[in-house]
Design a protein around this motif. Sequence first.
Motif: not given
Length: 479
Positions: A64-82
């Motif tokens: 469940l945690s995977l399903a919730v947090f995967i969608p926001v991972s791309g935005w976080m990489a763009d915002r804070f760096g890979t």
Amino acid sequence: MTVATSSSATPSDAVKRMLPWLVAVAFFMESLDTTILNTAVPVVAKALAVSPLSMKSVLASYTLSLAVFIPVSGWMADRFGTRRVFAAAIGIFTLGSFLCGVSSDIRLLVACRVLQGCGGAMMVPVGRLTLVRTFPKSEFIRAMSFVAIPGLIGPMLGPVAGGLIVGYLHWRAIFFLNIPIGIAGLTLVYLHLPDYRETDAKPLDLEGLILFGAGIALLSYVLEIFGEHTLGAGEVLGLLAISLALIFGYGLHATRAPFPLLQLSLFRIRTFAAAVSGSFVTRLGIGGVPFLLPLLYQVGLGLSPVQSGLLIMPQAAAAMSTKFFMPAILERLGYRVVLISNTIILGVLLMLFGTIGPGTPVWLIVLQACCYGALASMQYTSMNTLVYADVPSNKASNASSIASTLQQLSMSFGVAAAGLVTVFFIPASLRSNPHEFIEGLHRAFFLLGAFTILSTIVFSRLKGADGADETRQKDIHLG
């Protein structure tokens, strides 16, 4: 939108050599953890003084945690760096593993598994995104074919590793195993991981995150409890309807939002749509294999968990071999031919698993496992690399988030589909009869094999030249 990097514009050869290894280790940690706890459930439940059925929340909380947090991972990489996000992902996952290992209460264990899932959710999509931005398309297939192997090996090794650990060590070692790997990964991140970020990252779509995250989490939960008797059919259907309504609501929201969490417009790109939807449909057929094969070997053939694991191991060895010839095959035949023909052969192999019985020679089972492992690895690598074939570089993070989210869902759907087929063919009244049980499993394999073959319809939308830029290989050493 432009991509900035704090490292050199062109990654060094040392970075290109080490990066696939680093991402592969992270993939392995995440994929192994989805199954390693399964065989240890009775032991852990006894140690925590709860019933084995109560452990379902420990297993479900991670997915469940995977399903919730995967969608926001791309935005976080763009915002804070890979580099920062990938390091945080490994750090959170490792910390969650340590806290799981010292937990003495099931509620605390569930909370720590959620923390683990939060870290694991960011590792896979951010790792893929870093590969996309580091390797030119001519080198990308070879890199992805290498890092895709752990994703195949992890779920296969998980049940065997979990059984061996609780048999010879302590159940807490299941979680402590991740700690040295995580520390090594963090060191490699700061030494070798390029730091890519968007110079004008868009604001987070909070409304979209709530709608989509809640819908996906609820759908994942329904799939986790699918086939159990803890909830009635009406309750399950009600939860399913709510989850689909939330996801549909996100679809409407995405058409109006200026910067949606997941850009569904990417599905207008033919190669992206075929790769993502084809991957989803294909996994409905082959995604249940890790669930069905142990049943076939242990319940149907009467083998021990260790013997069952040893018969599954050749799949991993064969999967590793594909990294050597995968790029050449794609370059010669193209994505369309490879995906259509490979999917048909995979379906036939699933049907052949439905012929394994007590009299089947071990060498033949091993041969089938090797063929299946090699072709499954080829299938996943082809689908995962085709995702980025025509996606603009400034949308790569969003493409990675969408692909990873649907991949996680398809894994749950695949197991649920296998469970449904098994329950249909093996009624409760016949499960104590070994002959009827193995016959039911055989029918399940035949049906899932036929469904896998039908999924070639999705790949027929591809054209012969699709992905051609990615199949023009340059030599790159990955180890």
